[in-house]
Scaffold this motif. Sequence first.
Motif, mmCIF file in Angstrom:
data_model
loop_
_atom_site.group_PDB
_atom_site.id
_atom_site.type_symbol
_atom_site.label_atom_id
_atom_site.label_comp_id
_atom_site.label_asym_id
_atom_site.label_seq_id
_atom_site.Cartn_x
_atom_site.Cartn_y
_atom_site.Cartn_z
ATOM 1 N N ILE A 111 0.842 -1.203 0.000
ATOM 2 C CA ILE A 111 0.000 0.000 0.000
ATOM 3 C C ILE A 111 0.875 1.251 0.000
ATOM 4 O O ILE A 111 0.673 2.167 -0.800
ATOM 5 C CB ILE A 111 -0.958 -0.007 1.211
ATOM 6 N N GLU A 112 1.844 1.289 0.894
ATOM 7 C CA GLU A 112 2.681 2.482 1.026
ATOM 8 C C GLU A 112 3.638 2.648 -0.151
ATOM 9 O O GLU A 112 3.940 3.775 -0.560
ATOM 10 C CB GLU A 112 3.462 2.411 2.335
ATOM 11 N N ARG A 113 4.085 1.552 -0.711
ATOM 12 C CA ARG A 113 5.056 1.618 -1.805
ATOM 13 C C ARG A 113 4.400 1.984 -3.135
ATOM 14 O O ARG A 113 4.991 2.722 -3.945
ATOM 15 C CB ARG A 113 5.774 0.273 -1.941
ATOM 16 N N PHE A 114 3.187 1.507 -3.373
ATOM 17 C CA PHE A 114 2.557 1.683 -4.676
ATOM 18 C C PHE A 114 1.235 2.461 -4.624
ATOM 19 O O PHE A 114 1.076 3.463 -5.322
ATOM 20 C CB PHE A 114 2.305 0.315 -5.319
ATOM 21 N N HIS A 115 0.301 2.003 -3.815
ATOM 22 C CA HIS A 115 -1.054 2.565 -3.818
ATOM 23 C C HIS A 115 -1.058 4.033 -3.394
ATOM 24 O O HIS A 115 -1.677 4.881 -4.056
ATOM 25 C CB HIS A 115 -1.936 1.722 -2.887
ATOM 26 N N VAL A 116 -0.383 4.348 -2.301
ATOM 27 C CA VAL A 116 -0.390 5.721 -1.786
ATOM 28 C C VAL A 116 0.210 6.708 -2.777
ATOM 29 O O VAL A 116 -0.420 7.735 -3.104
ATOM 30 C CB VAL A 116 0.315 5.798 -0.418
ATOM 31 N N PRO A 117 1.422 6.485 -3.307
ATOM 32 C CA PRO A 117 1.975 7.472 -4.245
ATOM 33 C C PRO A 117 1.169 7.604 -5.531
ATOM 34 O O PRO A 117 1.060 8.711 -6.080
ATOM 35 C CB PRO A 117 3.394 6.974 -4.522
ATOM 36 N N GLU A 120 -1.829 9.799 -4.565
ATOM 37 C CA GLU A 120 -1.408 11.169 -4.256
ATOM 38 C C GLU A 120 -1.121 11.936 -5.549
ATOM 39 O O GLU A 120 -1.509 13.107 -5.687
ATOM 40 C CB GLU A 120 -0.174 11.144 -3.351
ATOM 41 N N ALA A 121 -0.454 11.293 -6.479
ATOM 42 C CA ALA A 121 -0.142 11.941 -7.756
ATOM 43 C C ALA A 121 -1.406 12.213 -8.560
ATOM 44 O O ALA A 121 -1.559 13.285 -9.167
ATOM 45 C CB ALA A 121 0.820 11.072 -8.564
ATOM 46 N N LEU A 122 -2.314 11.248 -8.570
ATOM 47 C CA LEU A 122 -3.550 11.418 -9.333
ATOM 48 C C LEU A 122 -4.397 12.545 -8.755
ATOM 49 O O LEU A 122 -4.979 13.349 -9.497
ATOM 50 C CB LEU A 122 -4.337 10.108 -9.345
ATOM 51 N N SER A 123 -4.449 12.634 -7.443
ATOM 52 C CA SER A 123 -5.217 13.693 -6.795
ATOM 53 C C SER A 123 -4.715 15.077 -7.211
ATOM 54 O O SER A 123 -5.511 15.995 -7.466
ATOM 55 C CB SER A 123 -5.120 13.548 -5.274
ATOM 56 N N LYS A 124 -3.406 15.236 -7.305
ATOM 57 C CA LYS A 124 -2.835 16.524 -7.728
ATOM 58 C C LYS A 124 -3.067 16.766 -9.213
ATOM 59 O O LYS A 124 -3.372 17.891 -9.641
ATOM 60 C CB LYS A 124 -1.335 16.546 -7.422
#
Length: 238
Positions: A111-117, A120-124
Amino acid sequence: MTAYTTIAATTDVPLFIFGDHASCHIPREYNNLGLSGDDLTRHIAWDIGTETIIRQLCAHFGCGGQLANISRLVIDYNRDPDAAGLIPEMSDGTIIPSNQKLTAAERQNRIERFHVPYHEALSKAVRRDDNPLVISLHSFTPQPITGEVRPTDIGLLVRHDVPTAEAFRDTVQRNSPQLNVGMNLPYSAYDLNYTVDRHIAPLRLRHLAIELRQDHISCEASAHAMGDMLAKRLTALI
């Protein structure tokens, strides 16, 4: 290996396109998740053809985009982090050996390595333009091993923005009557819509969640032909 690839915009066209399942890549340290042969490249691993079409459309319009760099068998970006199917133990009848009985620590690591980044990038990215048309592009197999034949050629997952979906459906059917366009087929936006629900709907952005049947886009030539058709149909909506 980064979680995603960003496609930079080269114009101010208010359009953004992304693919949650654009890659079948499994990082080396996961040892192919215990799979081999066709299981590494068939539809359970990725949405076949979507990277080609997203890159083609982004180049055509000069718009921005984002592509998943990781197979959905490693982690599914279009699932809630708490969802049971986030890291699938089985997909269309195929057991994923290395995903069996994962520890909580390993699940959290993915989750932290792939899903979160990725998210986060898509949201921006979807906030960079003023009221863009956002397109989520997926593809689906003509017939799952564990399911029935799917006659739909193009599916639209519709929940939050019915007018844009109806306008797109109508222009496709008017100009390409040979294509069967289905609403909430072969999946429903009320069941499988995490990325749009999280990032697009709260901003009230116009959007399309498009599903393309993979026998129409399974090679470069056919994918580019579909991309050309989509570019023509999308122009009037942008």
